[in-house]
Design a protein around this motif. Structure first.
Motif, mmCIF file in Angstrom:
data_model
loop_
_atom_site.group_PDB
_atom_site.id
_atom_site.type_symbol
_atom_site.label_atom_id
_atom_site.label_comp_id
_atom_site.label_asym_id
_atom_site.label_seq_id
_atom_site.Cartn_x
_atom_site.Cartn_y
_atom_site.Cartn_z
ATOM 1 N N ILE A 83 0.867 -1.188 0.000
ATOM 2 C CA ILE A 83 0.000 0.000 0.000
ATOM 3 C C ILE A 83 0.899 1.233 0.000
ATOM 4 O O ILE A 83 1.971 1.221 0.595
ATOM 5 C CB ILE A 83 -0.848 0.076 1.303
ATOM 6 C CG1 ILE A 83 -1.656 -1.188 1.532
ATOM 7 C CG2 ILE A 83 -1.784 1.274 1.284
ATOM 8 C CD1 ILE A 83 -2.441 -1.140 2.858
ATOM 9 N N LEU A 84 0.451 2.296 -0.641
ATOM 10 C CA LEU A 84 1.171 3.566 -0.545
ATOM 11 C C LEU A 84 0.216 4.597 0.049
ATOM 12 O O LEU A 84 -0.795 4.936 -0.565
ATOM 13 C CB LEU A 84 1.633 4.017 -1.936
ATOM 14 C CG LEU A 84 2.309 5.389 -1.981
ATOM 15 C CD1 LEU A 84 3.555 5.430 -1.117
ATOM 16 C CD2 LEU A 84 2.656 5.763 -3.418
ATOM 17 N N ILE A 85 0.550 5.069 1.243
ATOM 18 C CA ILE A 85 -0.280 6.113 1.849
ATOM 19 C C ILE A 85 0.345 7.469 1.548
ATOM 20 O O ILE A 85 1.539 7.682 1.803
ATOM 21 C CB ILE A 85 -0.429 5.907 3.373
ATOM 22 C CG1 ILE A 85 -1.134 4.562 3.593
ATOM 23 C CG2 ILE A 85 -1.206 7.067 4.011
ATOM 24 C CD1 ILE A 85 -1.770 4.370 4.928
ATOM 25 N N ILE A 86 -0.436 8.351 0.963
ATOM 26 C CA ILE A 86 0.038 9.707 0.666
ATOM 27 C C ILE A 86 -0.725 10.662 1.570
ATOM 28 O O ILE A 86 -1.951 10.772 1.481
ATOM 29 C CB ILE A 86 -0.158 10.044 -0.821
ATOM 30 C CG1 ILE A 86 0.694 9.082 -1.657
ATOM 31 C CG2 ILE A 86 0.219 11.500 -1.094
ATOM 32 C CD1 ILE A 86 0.628 9.311 -3.142
ATOM 33 N N ARG A 87 0.033 11.304 2.446
ATOM 34 C CA ARG A 87 -0.558 12.185 3.450
ATOM 35 C C ARG A 87 -0.188 13.631 3.156
ATOM 36 O O ARG A 87 0.994 13.931 2.958
ATOM 37 C CB ARG A 87 -0.017 11.746 4.825
ATOM 38 C CG ARG A 87 -0.205 12.735 5.932
ATOM 39 C CD ARG A 87 0.525 12.242 7.187
ATOM 40 N NE ARG A 87 0.581 13.262 8.198
ATOM 41 C CZ ARG A 87 1.396 13.258 9.251
ATOM 42 N NH1 ARG A 87 2.259 12.244 9.426
ATOM 43 N NH2 ARG A 87 1.376 14.215 10.126
ATOM 44 N N VAL A 112 -3.194 3.023 -3.676
ATOM 45 C CA VAL A 112 -2.776 4.343 -3.191
ATOM 46 C C VAL A 112 -3.909 4.925 -2.344
ATOM 47 O O VAL A 112 -5.063 4.942 -2.775
ATOM 48 C CB VAL A 112 -2.464 5.296 -4.366
ATOM 49 C CG1 VAL A 112 -2.205 6.711 -3.862
ATOM 50 C CG2 VAL A 112 -1.256 4.791 -5.152
ATOM 51 N N VAL A 113 -3.564 5.359 -1.147
ATOM 52 C CA VAL A 113 -4.533 6.017 -0.273
ATOM 53 C C VAL A 113 -4.069 7.462 -0.128
ATOM 54 O O VAL A 113 -2.915 7.710 0.208
ATOM 55 C CB VAL A 113 -4.564 5.343 1.125
ATOM 56 C CG1 VAL A 113 -5.474 6.117 2.078
ATOM 57 C CG2 VAL A 113 -5.015 3.888 1.014
ATOM 58 N N VAL A 114 -4.961 8.425 -0.390
ATOM 59 C CA VAL A 114 -4.580 9.833 -0.207
ATOM 60 C C VAL A 114 -5.511 10.457 0.820
ATOM 61 O O VAL A 114 -6.718 10.237 0.795
ATOM 62 C CB VAL A 114 -4.600 10.611 -1.549
ATOM 63 C CG1 VAL A 114 -5.987 10.654 -2.178
ATOM 64 C CG2 VAL A 114 -4.063 12.024 -1.361
ATOM 65 N N THR A 115 -4.921 11.201 1.753
ATOM 66 C CA THR A 115 -5.750 11.800 2.780
ATOM 67 C C THR A 115 -5.075 13.017 3.414
ATOM 68 O O THR A 115 -3.933 13.342 3.090
ATOM 69 C CB THR A 115 -6.148 10.731 3.836
ATOM 70 O OG1 THR A 115 -7.152 11.280 4.694
ATOM 71 C CG2 THR A 115 -4.967 10.271 4.666
ATOM 72 N N GLY A 116 -5.805 13.676 4.287
ATOM 73 C CA GLY A 116 -5.324 14.895 4.929
ATOM 74 C C GLY A 116 -4.291 14.607 6.012
ATOM 75 O O GLY A 116 -3.977 13.442 6.310
ATOM 76 N N ASN A 117 -3.815 15.659 6.607
ATOM 77 C CA ASN A 117 -2.696 15.562 7.539
ATOM 78 C C ASN A 117 -3.032 14.713 8.777
ATOM 79 O O ASN A 117 -2.301 13.773 9.108
ATOM 80 C CB ASN A 117 -2.302 16.992 7.948
ATOM 81 C CG ASN A 117 -0.873 17.083 8.438
ATOM 82 O OD1 ASN A 117 -0.237 16.077 8.716
ATOM 83 N ND2 ASN A 117 -0.372 18.290 8.551
ATOM 84 N N MET A 118 -4.148 15.013 9.427
ATOM 85 C CA MET A 118 -4.446 14.294 10.667
ATOM 86 C C MET A 118 -4.876 12.840 10.391
ATOM 87 O O MET A 118 -4.385 11.913 11.037
ATOM 88 C CB MET A 118 -5.536 15.013 11.465
ATOM 89 C CG MET A 118 -5.823 14.279 12.771
ATOM 90 S SD MET A 118 -6.752 15.232 13.957
ATOM 91 C CE MET A 118 -8.307 15.451 13.150
ATOM 92 N N PHE A 119 -5.767 12.647 9.426
ATOM 93 C CA PHE A 119 -6.196 11.271 9.138
ATOM 94 C C PHE A 119 -5.001 10.448 8.658
ATOM 95 O O PHE A 119 -4.852 9.265 8.996
ATOM 96 C CB PHE A 119 -7.303 11.254 8.068
ATOM 97 C CG PHE A 119 -8.560 11.978 8.468
ATOM 98 C CD1 PHE A 119 -8.887 12.192 9.802
ATOM 99 C CD2 PHE A 119 -9.436 12.447 7.496
ATOM 100 C CE1 PHE A 119 -10.047 12.857 10.165
ATOM 101 C CE2 PHE A 119 -10.600 13.118 7.849
ATOM 102 C CZ PHE A 119 -10.912 13.333 9.185
ATOM 103 N N GLY A 120 -4.119 11.089 7.876
ATOM 104 C CA GLY A 120 -2.951 10.383 7.348
ATOM 105 C C GLY A 120 -1.971 10.008 8.444
ATOM 106 O O GLY A 120 -1.321 8.955 8.388
ATOM 107 N N ASP A 121 -1.860 10.862 9.434
ATOM 108 C CA ASP A 121 -0.984 10.593 10.574
ATOM 109 C C ASP A 121 -1.411 9.277 11.233
ATOM 110 O O ASP A 121 -0.611 8.373 11.495
ATOM 111 C CB ASP A 121 -1.123 11.771 11.554
ATOM 112 C CG ASP A 121 -0.099 11.758 12.661
ATOM 113 O OD1 ASP A 121 0.790 10.907 12.628
ATOM 114 O OD2 ASP A 121 -0.200 12.614 13.562
ATOM 115 N N ILE A 122 -2.695 9.178 11.459
ATOM 116 C CA ILE A 122 -3.220 8.019 12.187
ATOM 117 C C ILE A 122 -3.213 6.766 11.295
ATOM 118 O O ILE A 122 -2.729 5.705 11.695
ATOM 119 C CB ILE A 122 -4.647 8.333 12.688
ATOM 120 C CG1 ILE A 122 -4.599 9.540 13.647
ATOM 121 C CG2 ILE A 122 -5.267 7.109 13.361
ATOM 122 C CD1 ILE A 122 -5.932 10.191 13.913
#
Ligand code: NAD
Length: 357
Positions: free
Chosen positions: A124-128, A237-247
């Motif tokens: 998985i690639l998380i993009i925060r 690929v998962v893209v999300t905002g700063n706080m959700f991505g942090d968690i």
């Protein structure tokens, strides 16, 4: 190719030394310059991100970063704490896109707390988004409430906000990354409750129209947290905002078994990047020569791919890491019966040998 080497605190110096060893074993020419950051910099200069370190970072093509922090600095005023160095670098360099791959190596499937069949082959690639959202939004502070449930009581508040250009640029990053993978993007939001994330979702849909070859779907963050442990392989690929991505990125990291294996990259719009392991400075094991250097070595591979345009060298490092795992070499954090326990330097040496072999 100029690399700013910022080892930092705790195990930072030990693991960065191994990544530098691996970079030096490649037949490429780098200019590497080392500078103190975090607690190490505070001890010498009285500031966790001295001007000279920031200047070096800004003038380099890429930064290889270890980790910062130690309990002994916990009583300092917040702006002087080691962790402020990383926030300062992100802000000063506009490092808005954070990439956190969560890859479960075949040899380590048993190290995950999930069943092997759920994580085997996971990639998985998380993009925060890294420079906006509630972590940076103004106004924020503490005050006496004049309304709400308890007027007259002390209250604290933060502001969640995203502008259209901030969402547009991270959307482009995500769609372009998906094009190099299996062409699927999941945008994680909370648009059912938050205005900020309704804008986020609207912009994702609009930008998605420029990438008709990439499939876009949307998921609420609570469901995403659940799906990550229920059926993690459904994501690409998962893209999300700063706080959700942090968690979510920390949750995803544990699917792979050990935080000692996970690299990360934070990029700005000029492709300058800060490359660091996803873990911290691990003061509990610092100086013992037992930390896992692979997350840092894999971060160096990401650096070669994203900022230094050396994809073949990046592939070589990743193949070498898989090779040492296949040879059964393990640091303590990923050790299991039947494998061979090695220290930090031995692991680095083994990767160098695998590169040359
Ligand atoms: P941590 O990631 O440093 O350690 C958590 C646990 O994982 C510890 O038991 C540690 O021994 C183990 N661990 C971490 N990296 C390892 C490795 N490479 N090999 C083997 N084991 C490893 O998190 P923490 O203990 O919560 O924080 C320690 C310090 O690091 C704090 O000061 C914190 O603020 C800081 N920190 C810095 C960063 C950063 O520099 N980007 C990130 C997170 C935490």
């Amino acid at each position: 190719m100029k690399i700013a080497v910022l080892p930092g605190d705790g195990i930072g110096t030990e693991i960065v030394a191994e990544a530098v060893k691996v970079l030096n074993a490649l037949d490429l020419k780098f200019e590497m310059e080392t500078a103190p950051v975090g607690g190490a910099a505070f001890d010498v200069t009285g500031h966790p991100l001295p001007e000279s370190t920031l200047k070096l970072a800004q003038s380099a093509d890429a930064i290889l970063f270890g980790a910062v922090g130690d309990w002994k600095y916990d009583t300092l005023d917040r702006p002087l704490r080691p962790e402020q160095a990383i926030l300062g670098l992100r802000k000063a360099m506009g490092l808005f896109a954070n990439f956190r791959p969560a890859i479960c190596y075949e040899q380590l499937t048993h190290a995950s707390s999930l069943k092997p069949e759920l994580v085997s082959g996971l990639d998985i690639l998380i993009i925060r988004e890294l420079t906006g959202d509630i972590y940076f939004g103004q106004p924020r502070g503490r005050r006496i409430a004049t309304d709400g449930h308890f007027p007259g009581a002390e209250e604290a508040f933060d502001t969640m906000r995203y502008s259209r250009p901030e969402v547009e640029r991270i959307a482009h990053v995500a769609f372009q990354a998906a094009r190099k993978r299996s062409k699927r993007v999941t945008s994680v939001d909370k648009s059912n409750v938050l205005e900020t994330f309704q804008l986020w979702k609207d912009v994702m849909v609009e930008i998605g129209q420029q990438y008709p070859d990439v499939a876009l779907d949307h998921m609420y963050v609570d469901n995403a947290a659940m799906q990550l442990v229920k059926e993690p392989k459904r994501f690409d690929v998962v893209v999300t905002g700063n706080m959700f991505g942090d968690i979510l990125s920390d949750e995803a990291s544990m699917l792979t078994g050990s935080i000692g294996m996970l690299p990360s990259a934070s990029l700005n719009s000029q492709n300058q990047g800060l490359y660091e392991p996803s873990h911290g400075s691990a003061p509990d094991i610092a100086g013992k020569g037992i930390a896992n250097p692979l997350a840092t070595i894999l971060s160096a591979a990401m650096m070669l791919r994203f900022s230094l345009q050396q994809p073949e060298a990046a592939d070589r490092i990743e193949v070498a890491v898989k090779k040492v795992l296949s040879q059964g070499l393990r640091t303590g954090d990923i050790y299991s019966e039947g494998t061979t326990k090695v220290g930090t330097a031995q692991m680095g040496d083994a990767v160098v040998k695998a590169l040359q072999g």
